[in-house]
Write an enzyme that holds these catalytic residues in place. Structure first.
Site, PDB file in Angstrom:
ATOM      1  N   LEU A  31       0.826  -1.207   0.000  1.00 20.72           N
ATOM      2  CA  LEU A  31       0.000   0.000   0.000  1.00 20.72           C
ATOM      3  C   LEU A  31       0.859   1.255   0.000  1.00 20.72           C
ATOM      4  O   LEU A  31       0.397   2.331  -0.375  1.00 20.72           O
ATOM      5  CB  LEU A  31      -0.916   0.016   1.225  1.00 20.72           C
ATOM      6  CG  LEU A  31      -2.039  -1.032   1.235  1.00 20.72           C
ATOM      7  CD1 LEU A  31      -2.724  -1.053   2.596  1.00 20.72           C
ATOM      8  CD2 LEU A  31      -3.039  -0.766   0.135  1.00 20.72           C
ATOM      9  N   GLY A  32       2.116   1.131   0.431  1.00 25.51           N
ATOM     10  CA  GLY A  32       3.013   2.268   0.444  1.00 25.51           C
ATOM     11  C   GLY A  32       4.269   1.949   1.220  1.00 25.51           C
ATOM     12  O   GLY A  32       4.383   0.902   1.860  1.00 25.51           O
ATOM     13  N   GLY A  37       8.900   2.309   7.346  1.00 23.48           N
ATOM     14  CA  GLY A  37       8.677   0.926   6.958  1.00 23.48           C
ATOM     15  C   GLY A  37       7.795   0.811   5.734  1.00 23.48           C
ATOM     16  O   GLY A  37       7.650   1.751   4.955  1.00 23.48           O
ATOM     17  N   VAL A  39       3.924  -0.604   4.246  1.00 20.48           N
ATOM     18  CA  VAL A  39       2.552  -0.963   4.586  1.00 20.48           C
ATOM     19  C   VAL A  39       2.033  -1.944   3.535  1.00 20.48           C
ATOM     20  O   VAL A  39       2.098  -1.666   2.336  1.00 20.48           O
ATOM     21  CB  VAL A  39       1.629   0.269   4.640  1.00 20.48           C
ATOM     22  CG1 VAL A  39       0.233  -0.137   5.109  1.00 20.48           C
ATOM     23  CG2 VAL A  39       2.195   1.330   5.560  1.00 20.48           C
ATOM     24  N   ASP A 147       3.696  12.959  13.524  1.00 21.44           N
ATOM     25  CA  ASP A 147       4.016  13.016  12.091  1.00 21.44           C
ATOM     26  C   ASP A 147       2.740  13.217  11.277  1.00 21.44           C
ATOM     27  O   ASP A 147       2.494  12.521  10.294  1.00 21.44           O
ATOM     28  CB  ASP A 147       4.737  11.743  11.659  1.00 21.44           C
ATOM     29  CG  ASP A 147       5.426  11.894  10.300  1.00 21.44           C
ATOM     30  OD1 ASP A 147       5.710  13.047   9.905  1.00 21.44           O
ATOM     31  OD2 ASP A 147       5.681  10.877   9.636  1.00 21.44           O
TER      32      ASP A 147
END
Length: 575
Positions: A31-32, A37, A39, A147
């Protein structure tokens, strides 16, 4: 038949080093990815869609990070909000730690603005409200996001969803930051952080304001350019709010104050934004439930295609023994299966769960020793060992505004850290055949280790409390047996309880039964307002938002009696 290779919209193919399985999850694709890290899109054991964040190996090798990650997970799993993806599970002890949440379809705010342009009208106000609601829930759990930026908010079909809270705090203090790093993204970091102060809830509010300004204009309030130029503006320059609607400009100016203490809280922002949507409502009547409020304001907002592919056709096969040996079961298993059904009896076929004796047998199962109704797990962290051996179970409401109980294991000495074990959400009560009503309770197991059996005899009701009464007379639920078996891989379960002629329903584990019965002001219950169960003179308006039949139980004592309790009555002749 070979599996389909067409990936869902928004999911990228796995690269050679990516896993096909993470814990109990089957991984479809990415997903990204980012500085913390990767996903992954995945399915759990029940084929539910989840997003699994797997941190980089450079973080996984840092022992301090693992400890902080584990502590943070215990905080994150408590957060429940309309604009926060639901927590599923996590593993801080895995070779590479991971955290799994509900999969949320839709574009990030950055993607949306790039394709469709800024948000307008009620949708913009709803965006500000949704992010404020998420921050209020996160801050209430003791977490700071650290963030918040356009890439960390997804515009889902039912409203904005804030991602990635908690992991940034786990990273803070590791080798990465000890060597001079700063958690956050340049341009979205508060001035006090640039000056060396630690991030706080006030810092999140500064980022919230920048996020809302970006949603309204497509630009951050301090412009763009080289990092040092943007940082200089954040430290000493005024924000540019040209293009921000007038009703938002003043609150954004407050939230962008250089002094953290001058900024509003997330709860205050939630109240202000809710009020703004109330004023904007054409009919002047706005639903109290935030999901309904966001849905009305979100209606008609264009979103990117999210697809409806069947993920089961794309996901790799499960690794469980049953799946691998499915073809080997064959006719040879027919007789053992019939014996098993006969052994379980009619109760199991009717969905009432195992008997009490079968639940008690779990105490001798490998993996831990029994204390009360809880298994002392072999995998319990060292700091909880004594707590499991000597601790006391406490059940209390989480607040005065939610129909939710929290079951905790507290140190017997009253000193030291406790452990949240179980969250119980009293969801709905409705009249039903053969009993006055059926009560639905959502159970959520909270530790990241061990397991817990929830028995029907832990749920009891009270019909009435009369003058001079010094304890509670409990009526058991109509169910029997083990209602749910919970662990980190299967942390949630919805159960339905049967009751007859009661006005308050309690969760009372065995070890708390004696002290609960000795106190008419025992706090672990809720009033039930069903068609056939209503307290004399009960305030029908005393209900939770969205709940027509469950209300708070006022246990305040006046001259030794809970006069405001929905079960209190001085009509002793009819009891």
């Amino acid at each position: 038949m070979p599996r389909s290779t067409a990936l869902p919209v928004g999911v990228s193919p796995l690269v050679p080093d990516d896993p096909t399985h993470l814990g109990p999850f089957r991984v479809l694709g990415r997903l990204g990815s980012g500085g913390m890290g990767v996903v992954y899109a995945a399915l759990d054991g029940r084929d539910r869609r989840v997003a699994v964040k797997c941190v980089h190996r450079t973080l996984a090798s840092d022992a301090d990070f693992r400890d902080r990650f584990a502590r943070e997970v215990n905080l994150v799993r408590r957060v429940r909000a309309a604009c926060v993806p639901a927590f599923h599970s996590a593993d801080a002890e895995s070779e590479v730690p991971w955290l799994a949440t509900e999969y949320v379809p839709g574009p990030t705010l950055r993607e949306y603005v790039r394709i469709h342009g800024p948000l307008r009208g009620d949708a913009l106000t709803a965006f500000a409200l949704g992010v404020a609601e998420a921050l209020a829930a996160v801050h209430a759990a003791g977490v700071v996001h650290r963030d918040l930026k356009p890439g960390n908010v997804i515009l889902a079909p039912d409203g904005p969803k804030v991602l990635d809270f908690g992991i940034a705090r786990a990273i803070d203090g590791t080798a990465l930051t000890r060597t001079g790093g700063l958690v956050g993204t340049p341009g979205w970091i508060s001035p006090e952080q640039y000056r060396g102060a630690p991030a706080s809830g006030h810092s999140d509010i500064f980022s919230w304001a920048g996020l809302v300004a970006y949603a309204a204009t497509g630009q951050g309030p301090f412009g763009s350019g080289p990092s040092d130029v943007v940082v200089s503006r954040i430290l000493s320059g005024p924000p540019s709010l040209t293009g921000v609607p007038a009703h938002l400009r003043h609150v954004l100016e407050r939230a962008l104050s250089k002094e953290p203490e001058q900024r509003p809280t997330a709860t205050e922002l939630q109240r202000i934004m809710t009020g703004a949507l109330h004023v904007a409502a054409p009919s002047g009547v706005v639903p109290a439930d935030i999901r309904a409020l966001l849905g009305r304001a979100w209606a008609g907002l264009p979103v990117l295609a999210i697809g409806d592919q069947d993920w089961r056709r794309i996901a790799p096969p499960g690794r469980g023994r049953f799946r691998r040996n499915r073809l080997a079961v064959g006719l040879g298993a027919a007789v053992p299966v019939m014996v098993l059904v006969a052994g379980l009896g009619l109760r199991a076929l009717l969905g009432e769960g195992p008997s009490e004796t079968s639940g008690a047998a779990d105490a001798d199962a490998p993996g831990g020793a029994t204390v009360g109704n809880a298994v002392v797990p072999d995998d319990a962290p060292e700091e909880y060992q004594e707590l499991y051996e000597t601790g006391e179970i406490v059940v209390e409401p989480v607040s005065e505004t939610e129909p939710v109980l929290l079951r905790r294991l507290e140190p017997a000495s009253g000193e030291g850290e406790g452990l949240d074990q179980l969250r119980l959400t009293f969801d709905s009560a409705a009249t039903a055949e053969f009993q006055d009503f059926g009560l639905t309770v959502e159970l959520e197991y909270l530790p990241d280790h061990g397991s817990l059996n929830v028995h029907s005899n832990e749920f009891v009701g009270v019909t009435a409390i009369t003058p001079g009464q010094e304890g509670l007379d409990f009526t058991p639920a109509g169910n029997s047996g083990v209602l749910a078996r919970l662990d980190p891989d299967n942390p949630t379960e919805s159960v339905r309880l049967a009751f007859y002629d009661v006005r308050v329903v309690y969760h009372v584990p065995d070890s708390t039964r004696e002290r609960a019965q000795d106190a008419v002001d025992y706090p672990g219950g809720f009033c039930v307002y069903s068609g056939l169960v209503a307290a004399p003179g009960a305030d029908s308006g005393l209900t939770f938002p969205g709940m027509d039949d469950i209300g708070p139980h006022d246990t305040t004592l006046t001259d030794g009696a809970p006069l405001e309790s929905c079960a209190y009555t001085d009509d002793t002749e009819n009891q």
